[in-house]
Write an enzyme that holds these catalytic residues in place. Structure first.
Site, PDB file in Angstrom:
ATOM      1  N   TRP A  57       0.916   3.325   8.487  1.00 23.65           N
ATOM      2  CA  TRP A  57      -0.492   3.567   8.183  1.00 23.65           C
ATOM      3  C   TRP A  57      -1.222   2.345   7.649  1.00 23.65           C
ATOM      4  O   TRP A  57      -2.445   2.334   7.645  1.00 23.65           O
ATOM      5  CB  TRP A  57      -0.599   4.707   7.167  1.00 23.65           C
ATOM      6  CG  TRP A  57      -0.694   6.057   7.792  1.00 23.65           C
ATOM      7  CD1 TRP A  57       0.186   6.613   8.682  1.00 23.65           C
ATOM      8  CD2 TRP A  57      -1.727   7.024   7.579  1.00 23.65           C
ATOM      9  NE1 TRP A  57      -0.240   7.874   9.026  1.00 23.65           N
ATOM     10  CE2 TRP A  57      -1.406   8.153   8.362  1.00 23.65           C
ATOM     11  CE3 TRP A  57      -2.874   7.051   6.799  1.00 23.65           C
ATOM     12  CZ2 TRP A  57      -2.213   9.302   8.385  1.00 23.65           C
ATOM     13  CZ3 TRP A  57      -3.670   8.184   6.820  1.00 23.65           C
ATOM     14  CH2 TRP A  57      -3.335   9.301   7.616  1.00 23.65           C
ATOM     15  N   TYR A  76       5.621   0.945  13.260  1.00 24.47           N
ATOM     16  CA  TYR A  76       4.775   2.099  12.949  1.00 24.47           C
ATOM     17  C   TYR A  76       4.355   2.095  11.487  1.00 24.47           C
ATOM     18  O   TYR A  76       5.134   1.681  10.629  1.00 24.47           O
ATOM     19  CB  TYR A  76       5.548   3.387  13.234  1.00 24.47           C
ATOM     20  CG  TYR A  76       4.753   4.629  12.941  1.00 24.47           C
ATOM     21  CD1 TYR A  76       3.745   5.029  13.799  1.00 24.47           C
ATOM     22  CD2 TYR A  76       4.985   5.373  11.795  1.00 24.47           C
ATOM     23  CE1 TYR A  76       2.988   6.159  13.524  1.00 24.47           C
ATOM     24  CE2 TYR A  76       4.245   6.503  11.519  1.00 24.47           C
ATOM     25  CZ  TYR A  76       3.244   6.888  12.385  1.00 24.47           C
ATOM     26  OH  TYR A  76       2.496   8.005  12.118  1.00 24.47           O
TER      27      TYR A  76
END
Ligand SMILES: Nc1nc2c(c(=O)[nH]1)N[C@H]1C(S)=C(S)[C@@H](COP(=O)(O)OP(=O)(O)OC[C@H]3O[C@@H](n4cnc5c(=O)[nH]c(N)nc54)[C@H](O)[C@@H]3O)O[C@H]1N2
Ligand SMILES: Nc1nc2c(c(=O)[nH]1)N[C@H]1C(S)=C(S)[C@@H](COP(=O)(O)OP(=O)(O)OC[C@H]3O[C@@H](n4cnc5c(=O)[nH]c(N)nc54)[C@H](O)[C@@H]3O)O[C@H]1N2
Ligand SMILES: [Mo]
Length: 775
Positions: free
Chosen positions: A113, A111
């Site tokens: 950004w 996970y």
């Protein structure tokens, strides 16, 4: 000769100022009326000693491979190797683990950004590579609204769809009279949009709404979480008591006959099965304003008055995403929706409900962001996944069965972890538990531009380029800008693009073509733009050809003529336009959820006391509620080493906001180095004494690079101020299994004795490859 090159970051669209091979400056887009100061950190960090100069392997792993001492992760030095060697080692390990233990033993849920750009999205590209080379265990949902994603389809419909359809600011400014914002609309958070924007406008909309006569009531612990421009009344209840407040408001509506029976009958289901609980017929406890007041600490009269104000005028309820990142985070989202349904204004201009105004710049935006083709992960042959925030549970409990949203999931036996574009030593809760879990896999591969805490805790480190060193195309969902991201400078050191690295690994699995689909970098960028262009044409909007777009740097899509109003069509005719819920209506009672039989998320919204809060017995030892919110000066842990973030540190550490009363009681003064602790861990921070945070609550933003006094040691104090050494690693409930970081009690004390130096921004020890070869 200086030149300007357009690009995009999550902090906004930028013009890169380039001199020769170097990024020497950064400027916001001319169209940006409120640019983020975070961009100023970029030039210093793109060329920095924290960049990973070439592929590296942890010394202990190089010697013993998958039999290495994994407790040395974070403590060992690194050995530089060639790309050939690094890629061969990574490919061999992937093949070995899949053969010996099965593909589900590879965790690729990775996970994070990463950076802006629709091609070089590192976590997606990683999944794509792992999918075509044999499969892996994936993750579902996110940390942002990871509880809302599984919950809301039972209540109101697909949550991503709700975010896209949310009532936009034009409608709020023109038609709302009152906006009640649980968790605020933090102006710092709206400076971010995943993919970038050419115009940050949250603050402007707050101002315009106020000037149009909209009143804002902000309910939350930190004053700055509503822009000054909104001129909001500030109510500061105990954190995590929003559900009790909403129940109290709902009780007043019913007792005073202010709820909209007609709307409830027409557009919802199950209100009559919830009412006995609300009124106390079910359990003998009326959830009235006095009851709520005793829990939340706000006066009962304030709650009654607020309920009347909400019922007497056009009112919008806004729920921040932060509300659902807490223990039983399902409940405020469900109850907030029920409260809005009781007011009967869902589907009307400027009224009803919205989720996450201010959380990112594109929430509540007038744009629907059509088009936006992007790279896909493709299928995963194993079909295995975890809810994303269950990473430590996965690593620690192979074979264990867990509940999730009405299903049973079994944790595979993880042997290899590959992370690209995220930093779990930033984002995950209870880092000491993660540290223990991190010892479990035999091999950890990390793909990163910088020596971040996760890169330092890897066995094989693959250096990735930043956006300035490759070609890409940006633009966020629900944002009108499509942004060109041409390469501005050559790769720094030996870094390679995420696409390139993962294409190479696909190649070693014999499936390069399946990964690339025969396109190179610019082939993909053109392909995405052509997709945007086709989608726009279908809506009657003509976009310029690729070359013109690429030279100009951006296009801005026109906005719809009419404001968006959430569930407008549904309200007008619920029979013809049903919601994507089991009943087609808003579910005040959910048979489906009731059928799961979860005591921590029953069939209608309820108040369940959080595991830790200011009403808990544990406050005798840990009397302060820690809010670890998003940082103003960076994106999560990204650019923490940059000038903007470091400029606001206190005594070199992350600032912790503490109320003057709480500080005085502990002899703490502004600027002191303090120690935060609970049973899970401890960290140092720099005290910022301010009444912008309510008494009993302290704020330590996320993202200070984890910096333990003794690297690798479980329980070692973080010298720098990473709040996740203190937070709790537990799913919101068996339904959502989302992260619950905002539920956390701590104590704080003045730090005594010598103050250790922060070393998070020193690169790790790098050995001489020659010396290693000679051994
Ligand atoms: N206590 C607490 N914890 C939280 C939260 C909270 O409220 N409280 N919030 C949570 C939320 S909502 C989120 S979204 C998560 C965020 O967690 P993350 O998304 O994991 O945090 P970032 O710091 O953005 O990590 C991104 C990483 O990608 C790297 N990177 C940047 N560009 C590139 C690139 O081009 N290629 C590659 N390969 N890597 C790149 C960066 O250097 C950085 O290390 O944190 C969660 N953690
Ligand atoms: N500058 C900057 N902006 C960002 C990010 C960043 O890292 N930096 N991260 C982005 C990401 S990934 C996300 S998901 C969004 C997140 O957006 P949010 O979820 O809104 O973010 P937070 O900052 O965690 O929380 C906002 C505020 O909610 C309040 N709050 C916390 N707990 C409670 C509670 O129990 N009750 C009430 N009433 N209020 C509470 C606190 O005042 C807190 O500061 O932000 C995005 N924007
Ligand atoms: Mo997030």
């Amino acid at each position: 000769m200086r030149r300007l090159s357009p690009s995009s970051t999550h902090y906004g669209a930028v013009m890169a100022v380039v001199d020769g091979d170097k990024l020497v400056g950064i400027e916001p887009y001319a169209s940006d009326i409120d640019p983020s100061p975070i961009i100023n950190s970029l030039p210093g960090l793109v060329h920095s000693r924290l960049r990973i100069s070439q592929p590296m392997v942890r010394a202990g792993w190089l010697a013993k491979r998958h039999n290495s001492d994994t407790s040395r992760r974070g403590a060992d030095a690194f050995v530089p190797v060639s790309w050939e060697t690094a890629l061969a080692l990574a490919a061999e390990e992937l093949a070995r683990v899949r053969t010996e233990h099965g593909p589900e033993s590879v965790y690729g849920g990775s996970y994070g950004w990463g950076s802006a750009g629709r091609l070089h999205n590192a976590p997606t590209l990683l999944r794509r590579m792992l999918g075509v080379t044999g499969g892996y265990t994936a993750s579902v949902n996110n940390y942002s609204f990871g509880t809302a994603l599984p919950l809301m389809p039972h209540i109101i419909g697909d949550f991503n769809r709700v975010l896209t359809d949310m009532t936009d600011w034009r409608s709020i400014a023109s038609d709302a009279r009152l906006v009640v914002a649980f968790g605020g609309m933090p102006p710092r958070n709206s400076q971010i949009a995943s993919g970038g924007t050419g115009r940050h406008q949250q603050r402007d909309w707050n101002r315009r709404s106020r000037e149009a006569g909209v009143q804002f009531v902000y309910i939350g612990p930190v004053r700055d979480d509503m822009a000054a421009e909104a001129g909001a009344e500030w109510l500061a209840p105990r954190p995590n008591t929003d559900t009790a407040i909403m129940l109290g408001l709902a009780h007043t509506l019913v007792t005073e006959g202010l709820h909209d029976r007609a709307f409830l009958d027409r557009c919802t289901t199950g209100f009559d099965r919830f009412l006995p609980y609300l009124m106390g017929k079910a359990d003998g406890v009326a959830k009235d304003a006095d009851w709520a007041s005793a829990i939340c600490g706000l006066p009962a009269a304030t709650l009654r008055d607020l309920a009347r104000r909400m019922a007497s005028q056009r009112t919008l309820i806004s729920l921040s995403w932060s509300l659902q990142r807490s223990d039983h985070g399902e409940q405020p989202y469900w109850m907030g929706t029920v409260l809005a349904a009781m007011l009967g204004q869902i589907g009307l201009p400027g009224g009803g409900i919205g989720y996450g105004y201010g959380a990112e710049s594109n929430v509540g935006s007038a744009s629907d962001g059509r088009g936006r083709a992007r790279i896909g992960a493709g299928p995963n042959p194993t079909g295995r996944y975890i809810p994303v925030a269950r990473i430590s549970d996965l690593l620690l409990n192979p074979g264990m069965e867990d509940d999730y949203n009405g299903q049973k999931i079994t944790y595979p036996d993880t042997r290899l972890v590959y992370w690209a574009g995220g930093n779990p030593f930033h984002h995950h809760q209870d880092l000491n538990r993660l540290l223990l879990a991190w010892r479990k896999p035999e091999t950890v591969i990390v793909q990163e531009p910088w020596w971040t805490p996760v890169a330092r805790r890897a066995d094989i480190v693959l250096p990735a380029t930043t956006s300035f060193e490759r070609n890409d195309i940006g633009g966020a969902a629900r944002d009108p800008f499509i942004l060109a991201m041409p390469q501005a400078i050559p790769p720094v050191g030996q870094a390679r693009s995420d696409f390139d690295i993962l294409a190479e690994l696909s190649d070693r699995g014999g499936v390069r073509e399946t990964f690339t689909e025969g396109r190179d970098e610019m082939g993909w960028v053109r392909h995405f733009y052509d997709g945007d262009r086709r989608a726009a044409a279908e809506e009657g909007v003509e976009l310029p050809g690729f070359q013109e777009f690429w030279e100009r740097g951006h296009v801005e899509m026109p906005l719809s003529a009419r404001p968006k109003i959430l569930l407008e069509a549904f309200r007008a005719d619920p029979g013809a336009n049903p919601l994507a819920t089991p009943s087609g209506r808003i579910e005040v009672f959910s048979d489906r959820i009731a059928g799961f039989g979860y005591d921590d998320c029953p069939g209608h919204p309820v108040w369940l006391a959080p595991a830790e809060w200011l009403g808990a017995a544990a406050t005798d030892r840990f009397p302060l509620h820690l809010i670890s919110n998003q940082p103003k000066t960076r994106l999560h842990s990204q650019l923490d080493a940059g000038v903007t973030s470091r400029g606001e540190k206190v005594a070199d550490r992350e600032p912790v906001w503490i109320h003057p009363t709480d500080a005085a009681a502990r002899g703490i003064q502004d600027g002191d180095v303090v120690r935060l602790f609970n049973d899970r861990g401890a960290c140092l921070a720099g005290a910022l004494v301010t009444d912008r945070v309510m008494p009993g609550v302290i704020q330590l933003a996320t993202g200070a690079w984890y910096d333990p006094e003794v690297p690798g040691e479980i329980g070692a104090m973080c010298k720098h101020g990473n709040p996740n050494v203190l937070t709790r690693d537990k799913g919101t409930s068996r339904l959502g299994q989302g992260p619950s970081a905002h539920t956390c009690l701590v104590e704080i004390a003045k730090h005594e004795g010598p103050v250790p130096r922060v070393t998070a921004f020193d690169p790790p020890e790098i050995l001489d490859p020659q010396a290693e070869a000679a051994e």
